[in-house]
Enzyme design. Sequence first.
Site, PDB file in Angstrom:
ATOM      1  N   LYS A  62      15.936  29.759  56.323  1.00  0.00           N
ATOM      2  CA  LYS A  62      15.760  30.561  55.110  1.00  0.00           C
ATOM      3  C   LYS A  62      16.731  30.119  54.016  1.00  0.00           C
ATOM      4  CE  LYS A  62      14.265  34.688  57.647  1.00  0.00           C
ATOM      5  NZ  LYS A  62      14.658  36.059  58.076  1.00  0.00           N
ATOM      6  N   ALA A  78      19.676  35.130  56.498  1.00  0.00           N
ATOM      7  CA  ALA A  78      20.027  36.007  57.623  1.00  0.00           C
ATOM      8  C   ALA A  78      18.783  36.321  58.439  1.00  0.00           C
ATOM      9  CB  ALA A  78      20.664  37.300  57.114  1.00  0.00           C
ATOM     10  N   ASP A  79      18.993  36.576  59.706  1.00  0.00           N
ATOM     11  CA  ASP A  79      17.883  36.971  60.568  1.00  0.00           C
ATOM     12  C   ASP A  79      18.441  37.789  61.739  1.00  0.00           C
ATOM     13  OD1 ASP A  79      14.847  36.404  60.911  1.00  0.00           O
ATOM     14  OD2 ASP A  79      15.666  36.221  62.931  1.00  0.00           O
ATOM     15  N   GLN A  80      17.569  38.588  62.310  1.00  0.00           N
ATOM     16  CA  GLN A  80      17.960  39.415  63.451  1.00  0.00           C
ATOM     17  C   GLN A  80      16.851  39.430  64.482  1.00  0.00           C
ATOM     18  OE1 GLN A  80      18.091  43.846  63.172  1.00  0.00           O
ATOM     19  NE2 GLN A  80      20.284  43.578  63.506  1.00  0.00           N
ATOM     20  N   ALA A 115      22.216  36.863  62.769  1.00  0.00           N
ATOM     21  CA  ALA A 115      22.706  35.548  62.360  1.00  0.00           C
ATOM     22  C   ALA A 115      22.791  35.456  60.854  1.00  0.00           C
ATOM     23  CB  ALA A 115      21.782  34.452  62.902  1.00  0.00           C
TER      24      ALA A 115
END
Length: 202
Positions: A62, A78-80, A115
């Site tokens: 991203k 960001a990612d989850q 993250a």
Amino acid sequence: MTIWRGQQKLILASQSRARKMLLENAGLDVETLPADIDERAVQKKSGLSAPGEIASLLAREKALFISRQRPGRYVVGADQTLALGQRMFSKPAGRAQAAEQLGLLAGKVHELHSAVSVARDGKTLFADVSVARMSMRRLSEGEIDAYLDHAGTAVTTSVGAYQLEGLGVHLFERIEGDHFTILGLPLLSLLAFLRGERLLAV
């Protein structure tokens, strides 16, 4: 009052209001520009299966995607991911799927892997991932229905069908991990990186 010292605003490659709020509350000057990537295709192509590795990959992709479009800008991705053992969950498509997910998570411990990545000019400058362990209390079908009635469509906007900063807090009996990880952004390590880049006044 902003403590941001960059010549241009920090870009958040996400449409998450919670992440934007965390950055703004920390005094950063932020604009959002969601990355239009096919997350499932990226994940499939990578061959990765570990939740933390997948979150890291998507956060990085991203940030890189937007940084290539905005030369010279610092971009945060960001990612989850949510994992119950080996099973990973995605955002529920509607109320029925939200109820199903909550039924599976109730009475068990699941993990949130959050993250973050920072990119500039198509290069990754920083990456980190953190984990929170979430112990959901036992829930009857009636309790799940009552929660869904009150939470409304918000349950489809986050993985696991809950927002801990809202009504979702009622679903849990114990949490191990910091608040920022749960909201989807390892904020302390990100701020430390930005401070090292001399982008923050504090």
